[in-house]
Every structure is written in structure tokens, then in C-alpha cells.
Design a protein around this motif. Structure first.
Motif, PDB file in Angstrom:
ATOM      1  N   ARG A 110       2.518 -20.906  -2.737  1.00 30.78           N
ATOM      2  CA  ARG A 110       1.062 -20.861  -2.671  1.00 30.78           C
ATOM      3  C   ARG A 110       0.467 -21.471  -3.934  1.00 30.78           C
ATOM      4  NH1 ARG A 110       0.389 -14.339  -3.668  1.00 30.78           N
ATOM      5  NH2 ARG A 110       0.796 -14.368  -5.913  1.00 30.78           N
ATOM      6  N   TRP A 111      -0.814 -21.813  -3.843  1.00 25.06           N
ATOM      7  CA  TRP A 111      -1.583 -22.202  -5.021  1.00 25.06           C
ATOM      8  C   TRP A 111      -2.981 -21.618  -4.875  1.00 25.06           C
ATOM      9  CZ3 TRP A 111       0.843 -25.348  -1.620  1.00 25.06           C
ATOM     10  CH2 TRP A 111       0.072 -26.108  -0.746  1.00 25.06           C
ATOM     11  N   ILE A 112      -3.532 -21.232  -6.018  1.00 23.50           N
ATOM     12  CA  ILE A 112      -4.824 -20.558  -6.050  1.00 23.50           C
ATOM     13  C   ILE A 112      -5.785 -21.416  -6.859  1.00 23.50           C
ATOM     14  CG2 ILE A 112      -6.067 -18.468  -6.721  1.00 23.50           C
ATOM     15  CD1 ILE A 112      -3.339 -17.002  -6.527  1.00 23.50           C
ATOM     16  N   THR A 113      -6.888 -21.777  -6.248  1.00 25.83           N
ATOM     17  CA  THR A 113      -7.899 -22.614  -6.887  1.00 25.83           C
ATOM     18  C   THR A 113      -9.106 -21.753  -7.211  1.00 25.83           C
ATOM     19  OG1 THR A 113      -7.145 -24.469  -5.520  1.00 25.83           O
ATOM     20  CG2 THR A 113      -9.241 -24.731  -6.684  1.00 25.83           C
ATOM     21  N   ARG A 114      -9.490 -21.723  -8.478  1.00 24.06           N
ATOM     22  CA  ARG A 114     -10.614 -20.898  -8.920  1.00 24.06           C
ATOM     23  C   ARG A 114     -11.704 -21.779  -9.520  1.00 24.06           C
ATOM     24  NH1 ARG A 114      -6.003 -17.733 -10.701  1.00 24.06           N
ATOM     25  NH2 ARG A 114      -5.968 -15.721  -9.613  1.00 24.06           N
ATOM     26  N   THR A 115     -12.939 -21.462  -9.205  1.00 18.23           N
ATOM     27  CA  THR A 115     -14.073 -22.110  -9.862  1.00 18.23           C
ATOM     28  C   THR A 115     -14.487 -21.225 -11.028  1.00 18.23           C
ATOM     29  OG1 THR A 115     -14.814 -23.091  -7.780  1.00 18.23           O
ATOM     30  CG2 THR A 115     -16.411 -22.992  -9.580  1.00 18.23           C
ATOM     31  N   LEU A 116     -14.286 -21.727 -12.242  1.00 20.40           N
ATOM     32  CA  LEU A 116     -14.543 -20.929 -13.437  1.00 20.40           C
ATOM     33  C   LEU A 116     -15.997 -21.024 -13.890  1.00 20.40           C
ATOM     34  CD1 LEU A 116     -11.315 -21.815 -15.461  1.00 20.40           C
ATOM     35  CD2 LEU A 116     -11.664 -19.992 -13.788  1.00 20.40           C
ATOM     36  N   LYS A 117     -16.599 -22.209 -13.706  1.00 22.88           N
ATOM     37  CA  LYS A 117     -18.004 -22.407 -14.074  1.00 22.88           C
ATOM     38  C   LYS A 117     -18.646 -23.347 -13.072  1.00 22.88           C
ATOM     39  CE  LYS A 117     -17.547 -21.852 -19.120  1.00 22.88           C
ATOM     40  NZ  LYS A 117     -17.765 -22.503 -20.446  1.00 22.88           N
ATOM     41  N   GLY A 118     -19.966 -23.220 -12.923  1.00 24.59           N
ATOM     42  CA  GLY A 118     -20.690 -24.124 -12.049  1.00 24.59           C
ATOM     43  C   GLY A 118     -20.969 -23.522 -10.689  1.00 24.59           C
ATOM     44  N   ALA A 119     -21.249 -24.395  -9.715  1.00 27.19           N
ATOM     45  CA  ALA A 119     -21.558 -23.941  -8.358  1.00 27.19           C
ATOM     46  C   ALA A 119     -20.392 -23.139  -7.796  1.00 27.19           C
ATOM     47  CB  ALA A 119     -21.855 -25.150  -7.467  1.00 27.19           C
ATOM     48  N   ASN A 120     -20.692 -22.025  -7.160  1.00 27.94           N
ATOM     49  CA  ASN A 120     -19.686 -21.123  -6.580  1.00 27.94           C
ATOM     50  C   ASN A 120     -18.750 -20.538  -7.632  1.00 27.94           C
ATOM     51  OD1 ASN A 120     -20.517 -21.433  -3.825  1.00 27.94           O
ATOM     52  ND2 ASN A 120     -19.514 -23.440  -3.817  1.00 27.94           N
ATOM     53  N   ALA A 121     -19.249 -20.362  -8.858  1.00 30.67           N
ATOM     54  CA  ALA A 121     -18.426 -19.763  -9.913  1.00 30.67           C
ATOM     55  C   ALA A 121     -17.920 -18.400  -9.460  1.00 30.67           C
ATOM     56  CB  ALA A 121     -19.233 -19.625 -11.198  1.00 30.67           C
ATOM     57  N   GLY A 122     -16.657 -18.138  -9.725  1.00 29.71           N
ATOM     58  CA  GLY A 122     -16.037 -16.888  -9.302  1.00 29.71           C
ATOM     59  C   GLY A 122     -15.339 -16.977  -7.964  1.00 29.71           C
ATOM     60  N   SER A 123     -15.550 -18.060  -7.234  1.00 27.85           N
ATOM     61  CA  SER A 123     -14.882 -18.200  -5.937  1.00 27.85           C
ATOM     62  C   SER A 123     -13.411 -18.542  -6.137  1.00 27.85           C
ATOM     63  CB  SER A 123     -15.564 -19.280  -5.099  1.00 27.85           C
ATOM     64  OG  SER A 123     -15.449 -20.546  -5.716  1.00 27.85           O
ATOM     65  N   GLU A 124     -12.602 -18.135  -5.177  1.00 22.62           N
ATOM     66  CA  GLU A 124     -11.167 -18.406  -5.208  1.00 22.62           C
ATOM     67  C   GLU A 124     -10.726 -18.879  -3.836  1.00 22.62           C
ATOM     68  OE1 GLU A 124      -8.856 -15.195  -6.700  1.00 22.62           O
ATOM     69  OE2 GLU A 124      -9.958 -15.063  -8.594  1.00 22.62           O
ATOM     70  N   ILE A 125      -9.837 -19.856  -3.829  1.00 18.61           N
ATOM     71  CA  ILE A 125      -9.287 -20.388  -2.582  1.00 18.61           C
ATOM     72  C   ILE A 125      -7.773 -20.260  -2.669  1.00 18.61           C
ATOM     73  CG2 ILE A 125      -9.083 -22.411  -1.102  1.00 18.61           C
ATOM     74  CD1 ILE A 125     -11.803 -23.329  -2.254  1.00 18.61           C
ATOM     75  N   TRP A 126      -7.212 -19.455  -1.781  1.00 20.66           N
ATOM     76  CA  TRP A 126      -5.778 -19.196  -1.762  1.00 20.66           C
ATOM     77  C   TRP A 126      -5.149 -20.001  -0.631  1.00 20.66           C
ATOM     78  CZ3 TRP A 126      -3.294 -14.255  -3.732  1.00 20.66           C
ATOM     79  CH2 TRP A 126      -4.060 -13.676  -4.754  1.00 20.66           C
ATOM     80  N   THR A 127      -4.211 -20.867  -0.982  1.00 19.42           N
ATOM     81  CA  THR A 127      -3.519 -21.673   0.024  1.00 19.42           C
ATOM     82  C   THR A 127      -2.050 -21.279   0.064  1.00 19.42           C
ATOM     83  OG1 THR A 127      -5.023 -23.534  -0.376  1.00 19.42           O
ATOM     84  CG2 THR A 127      -2.965 -24.005   0.785  1.00 19.42           C
ATOM     85  N   HIS A 128      -1.580 -20.882   1.237  1.00 19.49           N
ATOM     86  CA  HIS A 128      -0.166 -20.578   1.451  1.00 19.49           C
ATOM     87  C   HIS A 128       0.435 -21.648   2.355  1.00 19.49           C
ATOM     88  CE1 HIS A 128      -1.322 -16.615  -0.062  1.00 19.49           C
ATOM     89  NE2 HIS A 128      -0.041 -16.366  -0.241  1.00 19.49           N
ATOM     90  N   ALA A 129       1.663 -22.057   2.054  1.00 22.86           N
ATOM     91  CA  ALA A 129       2.358 -23.078   2.835  1.00 22.86           C
ATOM     92  C   ALA A 129       3.615 -22.470   3.448  1.00 22.86           C
ATOM     93  CB  ALA A 129       2.721 -24.265   1.947  1.00 22.86           C
ATOM     94  N   PHE A 130       3.700 -22.493   4.777  1.00 15.86           N
ATOM     95  CA  PHE A 130       4.845 -21.939   5.497  1.00 15.86           C
ATOM     96  C   PHE A 130       5.616 -23.082   6.151  1.00 15.86           C
ATOM     97  CE2 PHE A 130       1.505 -18.757   5.419  1.00 15.86           C
ATOM     98  CZ  PHE A 130       2.171 -17.602   5.031  1.00 15.86           C
TER      99      PHE A 130
END
Length: 295
Positions: free
Chosen positions: A111-131
Motif C-alpha cells: 500500500r501507499w498513503i498520500t497525505r495533503t499536509l498543506k493547501g487545499a484539502n489539507a488533512g486528507s489522506e488517500i490509502w491505496t492498496h494493491a492486490f
């Protein structure tokens, strides 16, 4: 870690649900948020891609391609830090919005986790799992977490994120499959002939592609002279054959690396270069040859 990170909100319940959904295996699907979720989960995007897990990892770590392959979403990106762990960068969207984004790769959990640290949608996280399904077929499950979204608005926000990821993966699949094809086509043997006849100069339809030792080259007329140069970018085998030269410079459409076709040098600052270009010669009868003997 941000105070509103889903890591603190029992996200494991959602991830267990992801594994259950993997039994369904559609080509792609969008799922609504869990109605009873205590997290800021707004939705899920799921899709089967015709690539290997390694190509997916490679794509996730490849921050440079964003403004080139995804020009409709990203205008620019400037790296802050990067490594085998992932990357952190300041991005500028196509609308001009600036954000600081971090991606962290967890190979052990695929998996990889993408986080927006600053700017638009700050605090959002996108979790991608690959099977992995097969050697070159992978099921991806992408969960979107956005803080502060009312329950009544989660479905709409989730659908917007899913539509964005549908577009991004449409563009990424073309790049990943092309790179895999180029990797498969690598031939280590050497050609017996060192000179390739192209025909009469007057009859040539340029630009054109030729192959030498299993590797493709572009032959083009630039500023009144004939040049031959690699059809692949040495960085990640991007399609230089699709790029239109500007003077003697050709720019990779995947990552923006720029090369001088006359000598193969990289003029955009990266530490790579094209293979030494062969000579394109014309004899007294007007016949054109590409001569690889000096390479």
C-alpha cells in the motif's frame, strides 16, 4: 501525524471491508462511504489494472511525471524530499492552487498513503492498496479520507475523488504498460550489420523509426540536417518518438527530461543522457544510411 488522521479512528474496520470486496473483481467500481463509519471516509475507488505490482510501486514513487502525464490536474511540482520511502513535494494544480503532498510507500502491506499536509484539502489522506491477481494484473482499492465533511455530503465528495482517480489511472495505465512493453523488448544481443540503408533521400518519409540491436531509433530532419537518436528516454523509457523536436532539442512527454539529439546530452539538468547517436550519411547517389560503427 495530523490529529484528524484516520489512523486514530479505527480504520482497520474499513480495510477489512476492502479485502472482502476484492472477491467481486469488476474492472473498476466506485463504492460509497460506509454509513456507520466513525471516520471521515468519503468513498472508495476500485479497479483492476493490467500491470504488475512493481510497476504500481514505480508509478507511486514517480513524482516527476505528475505535471507531464497529468497536465489537466497538475501544473508544476517541486520536490522537497524523496527516497525509497516515498516523496514529499509542493504541487501546483492546473487551477493554480498550491499544496504540500506526501506519499509514503509500505511494500510490506502492499500500500501507499498520500497525505495533503498543506493547501487545499489539507488533512486528507488517500490509502491505496494493491492486490496482485496475476503477474501483470493487479486489483487496486483506493480509500478517500477527508476531514470535516458532513455525512450528507460524503457521497458527493467521494464521487469527485473517484472521478479524479479514474482519470489519473487512465493516463497512468498508458505509461505503465508502455514501459513494461519496452522492458520486455530489451535485447542484449548485438546486430551483425553496422549500417542500415534507408533508401533515397527524396523518397524518405521523415520522421521515421528504425531498429538496431533490438532498440528503436528515430531518424528526423532537423534544421536541414538528418539526425538519428534513441526513440526511448533513458530515464524510464518514455516515448521520445512521440515528441516533436524543437531545434535540436527533444523533450520526454512523461517527465520533461530534455536532450540534444546531436550528441545525446541531457540539457535539463538530470544525470542521464541518450546513447551515443549514430551517424546519418548520404552517398553521392542520394542514398541515405544510418551508420552505427562509431557507437
Amino acid at each position: 501525524m495530523q490529529a484528524n488522521s484516520p489512523l486514530r479512528w479505527g480504520v482497520s474496520d474499513i480495510l477489512v471491508g476492502r479485502i472482502r470486496m476484492c472477491l467481486l473483481m469488476p474492472d473498476h467500481e466506485t463504492y460509497p462511504p460506509y454509513p456507520d463509519s466513525r471516520t471521515c471516509h468519503v468513498g472508495t475507488y476500485r479497479r483492476v489494472l493490467p500491470v504488475s505490482v512493481e510497476r504500481m510501486y514505480e508509478n507511486a514513487l514517480d513524482w516527476e511525471h505528475l505535471p507531464h502525464v497529468h497536465a489537466a490536474s497538475f501544473k508544476a511540482i517541486e520536490r522537497i524530499d524523496a527516497g525509497s520511502w516515498g516523496w514529499r513535494a509542493e504541487t501546483t494544480s492546473a487551477r493554480g492552487d498550491r499544496s504540500i503532498i506526501e506519499l509514503r510507500l509500505d511494500r510490506a502491506c502492499r500500500r501507499w498513503i498520500t497525505r495533503t499536509l498543506k493547501g487545499a484539502n489539507a488533512g486528507s489522506e488517500i490509502w491505496t492498496h494493491a492486490f496482485p491477481i496475476e503477474a501483470r494484473r493487479v486489483d487496486i482499492v483506493v480509500d478517500f479520507f477527508v476531514p470535516g465533511v458532513a455525512e450528507s455530503a460524503r457521497k458527493k465528495v467521494g464521487e469527485a475523488f473517484a472521478a479524479l482517480y479514474q482519470s489519473l489511472y487512465d493516463e497512468d495505465v498508458a505509461m505503465m504498460t508502455e514501459r513494461q512493453r519496452r522492458l520486455d523488448a530489451r535485447i542484449e544481443s548485438h546486430a551483425e550489420q553496422e549500417r542500415i540503408a534507408l533508401g533515397s533521400r527524396a523518397d524518405l518519409a521523415l520522421p521515421m523509426q528504425i531498429e538496431f540491436a533490438g532498440r528503436p531509433f528515430v531518424v528526423a530532419e532537423i534544421e536541414g540536417a538528418l539526425y538519428a537518436y534513441s526513440a526511448w528516454c533513458p530515464h524510464q523509457m518514455g516515448p521520445l518518438y512521440a515528441a516533436i523536436p524543437e531545434g535540436r532539442l527533444v523533450t520526454c512527454p512523461w517527465h520533461g527530461y530534455q536532450f540534444n539529439v546531436a550528441d545525446g546530452s541531457c540539457v535539463s539538468g538530470q544525470s542521464c543522457q541518450l546513447p551515443a547517436p549514430p551517424d546519418v550519411v548520404q552517398d553521392s547517389a542520394g542514398q541515405v544510411f544510418v551508420d552505427f560503427s562509431s557507437r
